[in-house]
Design an enzyme around this catalytic site. Structure first.
Site, short mmCIF file in Angstrom:
data_model
loop_
_atom_site.label_atom_id
_atom_site.label_comp_id
_atom_site.label_asym_id
_atom_site.label_seq_id
_atom_site.Cartn_x
_atom_site.Cartn_y
_atom_site.Cartn_z
N GLU A 230 0.91 -1.12 0.12
CA GLU A 230 0.06 0.00 0.11
C GLU A 230 1.06 1.25 0.08
O GLU A 230 1.69 1.28 0.72
CB GLU A 230 -0.82 -0.02 1.13
CG GLU A 230 -1.79 1.34 1.46
CD GLU A 230 -2.42 1.23 2.82
OE1 GLU A 230 -3.03 2.15 3.08
OE2 GLU A 230 -2.61 0.08 3.28
N HIS A 246 3.99 1.38 2.57
CA HIS A 246 3.95 0.45 3.42
C HIS A 246 4.18 -0.93 2.61
O HIS A 246 3.10 -1.42 1.83
CB HIS A 246 2.62 0.08 4.02
CG HIS A 246 1.94 1.18 4.66
ND1 HIS A 246 1.97 1.42 6.08
CD2 HIS A 246 1.53 2.42 4.63
CE1 HIS A 246 1.33 2.31 6.55
NE2 HIS A 246 1.00 2.97 5.81
#
Length: 478
Positions: A230, A246
């Site tokens: 992400e 992330h």
């Protein structure tokens, strides 16, 4: 996105809807949303896009009628005694985007209401995906490009988050890979993120009913979670903002269980739920972002995020993530870090992340999950654009706009000016029900092709801040 995991509510008949089979009670009509592809030589060209609501916000009912498969915070024991039976018995239906979910579009603008009262009860928050066509998500590959959009966050107060990010979802919503998923991207299936959310009612084409535990009057979590890389481009309200990569050890969507799911905002599993963030306030630039500040959140603003590679091409490795703003015709370079022993930069790089984690005495989850290299590899493969508004049952949004965690000492604890008792979802939903966020003018293209303006003067950098002491009575969040 350090915060993408949201437990949002939908009460009454729509209380928990998310399915893989398809119902026929409500026709699914995707709202149109214009966006743009840009080049330095040819300018910006309009694209005829659409948006689709995430399956988790939809009505889930029996395939033979209109009996709810999920009501309040639990599954119907007759329709869903186990995951396989539930998958066979339950269907995901279309939705009334405006009347039920508070979602409207106009030209290149998308507005998401926070709370929408409807004939079934109320809808809280929403999560949408940009589509290529009615059955396929648009896949963005932003390396060596910049991604730009306008946002109006003036109505988002403490405890709310208007988020824009890329998740490494499948373009068809997982339909081809999961034979039991008959709904696909048309109905918003296949969501995943770095928090490995377990509140999803269907994952990889199967129900997530077994072991379901309630977390509020209108939500719960199952045994399985859905993990993927992400890139949080924008997590923000009118008080604070952050952008955060992330990385995950998995490629594409991964169905987790047990320790592989980790814990949101805290312990890593397959993915890094904390990430490496740049929040100007947390990095010591306390006068940069907010009401009446350098970036004034009482007015619409343009957010530019540049993905710089090591060889200046889309095939290179991700080297740096840069941030610019445009407001009132002025280009505003991102605030520069003011914390000692961290590079004096407003961009995210591996060097910045290594220094920040060490200075803030945080776990090396970002590094252990591959850091910038893995995040760059994910962006080469491409991600689905997610646009949302949400409140935070896990941490009251303190990781974004308050003091977090409660026992934090030293640098990096203060993330914004919101008080310790702010962000409680029940209070937020009651007192800020009329909140909304508008995203518009979405663009992707060559570096320098998606925005214009004159460079604003840069104020002199303040002296590095001393570490913050723990605030008495702060409640633990992030």
């Amino acid at each position: 996105m350090l915060e993408s995991f949201a437990i949002l509510t939908l009460t009454a008949i729509l209380a928990g809807v998310s399915a893989q089979q398809v119902g026929t009670i409500t026709a699914e009509v995707h709202p149109s949303l214009t966006w743009y592809k840009c080049t330095t030589s040819g300018g910006c060209v309009a694209q005829a896009g659409k948006v689709v609501l995430d399956a988790n916000w939809r009505w889930l009912h029996s395939t033979s009628g209109n009996t709810n498969c999920y009501t309040g915070n639990g599954w119907d024991p007759k329709l869903c005694p186990d995951n396989d039976t539930c998958t066979q018995n339950c269907a995901l239906d279309g939705t009334d985007y405006s009347g039920t979910n508070g979602v409207t579009t106009s030209g290149n603008a998308l507005t998401l209401k926070f709370v929408t009262q409807n004939r079934y009860g109320k809808n809280v928050g929403s999560r949408l995906f940009l589509m290529k066509d009615d059955n396929t998500y648009e896949i963005f590959k932003p390396l060596n490009q910049e991604f730009t959009f306008d946002a109006d966050v003036s109505k988002l107060s403490c405890g709310l988050n208007g988020a824009v990010y890329f998740s490494e979802m499948e373009a068809d919503g997982g339909r081809a890979r999961n034979p039991t998923n008959l709904a696909g991207a048309k109905y918003g299936t296949g969501y995943c993120d770095s928090q490995c959310p377990r509140d999803l009612k269907f994952i990889s084409g199967k129900a997530n009913a077994e072991g379901w535990t309630s977390t509020s009057a209108n939500s719960g979590v199952g045994k399985f979670g859905s993990c993927c890389n992400e890139m949080d481009i924008w997590e923000a309200n009118s008080i604070s903002t952050a952008f955060t990569p992330h990385p995950c050890k998995s490629v594409g969507p991964f169905k987790c269980t047990g320790d592989d799911c980790g814990r949101p905002y805290q312990d890593p599993g397959v993915c890094d739920p904390v990430g490496c963030d740049f929040n100007p306030y947390r990095q010591g630039a306390t006068d940069f972002y907010g009401s009446g500040k350098t970036v004034d959140t009482t007015k619409k603003l343009t957010i530019v995020t540049q993905f710089i590679t090591d060889n200046g091409s889309a095939t290179g490795n991700l080297k740096e993530i840069r941030r610019l703003y445009v407001q009132n015709g002025k280009v505003i370079v991102n605030a520069v870090n003011q914390i000692p022993d961290i590079p004096a930069t407003g961009a995210i790089s591996q060097e910045y992340c290594d220094s920040q984690k060490k200075k803030f005495d945080e776990k090396l989850s970002f590094q252990n999950h591959g850091g910038m290299q893995v995040m760059g590899d994910s962006l080469k493969r491409g991600g689905v654009l997610v646009l949302s508004i949400w409140d935070d049952y896990a941490a009251n949004m303190h990781w974004l706009n308050s003091y977090f965690p409660e026992d934090c000492k030293g640098y990096g604890c203060a993330r914004g000016t919101c008080p310790a008792d702010s962000g409680v979802p029940s209070k937020v939903e009651a007192t800020t029900a009329n909140a909304s966020v508008t995203y518009s003018n979405i663009k992707i293209g060559d570096i320098g092709s998606t925005y214009s303006g004159t460079m604003a003067s840069t104020p002199a950098a303040p002296a590095p801040l001393a570490p913050r002491k723990r605030r008495h009575g702060a409640t633990r969040t992030h």
